[in-house]
Design a protein around this motif. Structure first.
Motif, PDB file in Angstrom:
ATOM      1  N   PHE A 121       0.800  -1.290   0.129  1.00  0.00           N
ATOM      2  CA  PHE A 121       0.038  -0.073   0.107  1.00  0.00           C
ATOM      3  C   PHE A 121       0.980   1.265   0.038  1.00  0.00           C
ATOM      4  O   PHE A 121       1.888   1.448   0.842  1.00  0.00           O
ATOM      5  N   SER A 122       0.307   2.330  -0.852  1.00  0.00           N
ATOM      6  CA  SER A 122       1.027   3.429  -0.887  1.00  0.00           C
ATOM      7  C   SER A 122      -0.150   4.334  -1.166  1.00  0.00           C
ATOM      8  O   SER A 122      -0.865   4.227  -2.108  1.00  0.00           O
ATOM      9  N   PRO A 123      -0.515   5.342  -0.154  1.00  0.00           N
ATOM     10  CA  PRO A 123      -1.422   6.283  -0.336  1.00  0.00           C
ATOM     11  C   PRO A 123      -1.573   7.074  -1.587  1.00  0.00           C
ATOM     12  O   PRO A 123      -0.690   7.392  -2.217  1.00  0.00           O
ATOM     13  N   ASN A 124      -2.582   7.225  -2.075  1.00  0.00           N
ATOM     14  CA  ASN A 124      -2.977   8.029  -3.347  1.00  0.00           C
ATOM     15  C   ASN A 124      -3.179   9.436  -3.016  1.00  0.00           C
ATOM     16  O   ASN A 124      -4.370   9.652  -2.388  1.00  0.00           O
ATOM     17  N   PRO A 125      -2.477  10.316  -3.244  1.00  0.00           N
ATOM     18  CA  PRO A 125      -2.632  11.845  -2.742  1.00  0.00           C
ATOM     19  C   PRO A 125      -4.177  12.230  -3.687  1.00  0.00           C
ATOM     20  O   PRO A 125      -4.468  13.384  -2.836  1.00  0.00           O
TER      21      PRO A 125
ATOM     22  N   GLY B 105      -6.678   8.078   0.811  1.00  0.00           N
ATOM     23  CA  GLY B 105      -5.338   7.445   0.297  1.00  0.00           C
ATOM     24  C   GLY B 105      -5.918   6.059  -0.381  1.00  0.00           C
ATOM     25  O   GLY B 105      -4.839   5.580  -0.875  1.00  0.00           O
ATOM     26  N   VAL B 106      -7.000   5.603   0.104  1.00  0.00           N
ATOM     27  CA  VAL B 106      -7.377   4.541  -0.608  1.00  0.00           C
ATOM     28  C   VAL B 106      -8.097   4.582  -1.771  1.00  0.00           C
ATOM     29  O   VAL B 106      -9.137   5.304  -1.774  1.00  0.00           O
ATOM     30  N   THR B 107      -7.887   3.678  -2.914  1.00  0.00           N
ATOM     31  CA  THR B 107      -8.630   3.946  -4.184  1.00  0.00           C
ATOM     32  C   THR B 107      -9.413   2.629  -4.218  1.00  0.00           C
ATOM     33  O   THR B 107      -9.063   1.757  -3.488  1.00  0.00           O
TER      34      THR B 107
END
Length: 179
Positions: free
Chosen positions: A98-102, A107-109
């Motif tokens: 997991f890498s947060p989506n700005p 952050g979760v898509t």
């Protein structure tokens, strides 16, 4: 007939294929209110998802005022709620990848959710399928907020794309078992 819910009973000689009877699968479908494997998966997640799916298609067929935007909105909700009810934000956030989506509020898509669902169900995720989920949601989002007149065909296509995306995420990929 294609789904083996009904079959001809050949009881009338004047129209032998026109008279049908329920199959065992058809009886189960009536009892559970599920018509296919996607409905069965949706029912396992939450019964209201099956109703939402049916409602989206009923709205598309209704020909009522603004029914096309409403059908797109219902299909968008079906896609979003299915993903959110299947895995929580917390589950996604603890995944090692997991890498947060700005651009996402938390952050979760949808692609993150689709990936985790597939990993949990099948042991691996198809990145292309995860992108199709995101693409289907974006398309439905544009349609539900469209300012111009919509065409029934474009809404139906977007709804089918969303359902196909859910099938890939929730059901075993073709050739690997399942229905």
């Amino acid at each position: 007939q294609r789904r083996d819910l009904i079959r001809p009973d050949y009881g009338d000689l004047s129209d032998p294929a026109g008279w049908v009877e329920l199959t065992e699968r058809g009886r189960r479908a009536l009892t559970s209110r599920t018509l296919d494997g996607l409905d069965e998966e949706l029912l396992a997640i939450s019964p209201h998802l099956v109703e939402m799916r049916a409602g989206a298609w009923d709205t598309l067929a209704s020909q009522g005022p603004d029914s096309l935007r409403q059908a797109a909105d219902s299909a968008w909700e079906l896609l979003s709620q299915t993903l959110k009810l299947s895995v929580s934000d917390e589950d996604v956030k603890v995944a090692e990848w997991f890498s947060p989506n700005p651009e996402s509020e938390n952050g979760v898509t949808r692609a993150h959710r689709a990936r985790l669902i597939m990993e949990c169900r099948f042991g691996k995720a198809d990145e292309d399928a995860c992108e199709i989920v995101s693409s289907a949601a974006r398309r439905l989002g544009r349609l539900k907020h469209a300012r111009e007149n919509l065409e029934r065909g474009q809404v139906e296509l977007a709804m089918r794309q969303a359902e196909d995306a859910l099938r890939v995420v929730l059901l075993l990929p073709e050739g690997q078992g399942g229905d």
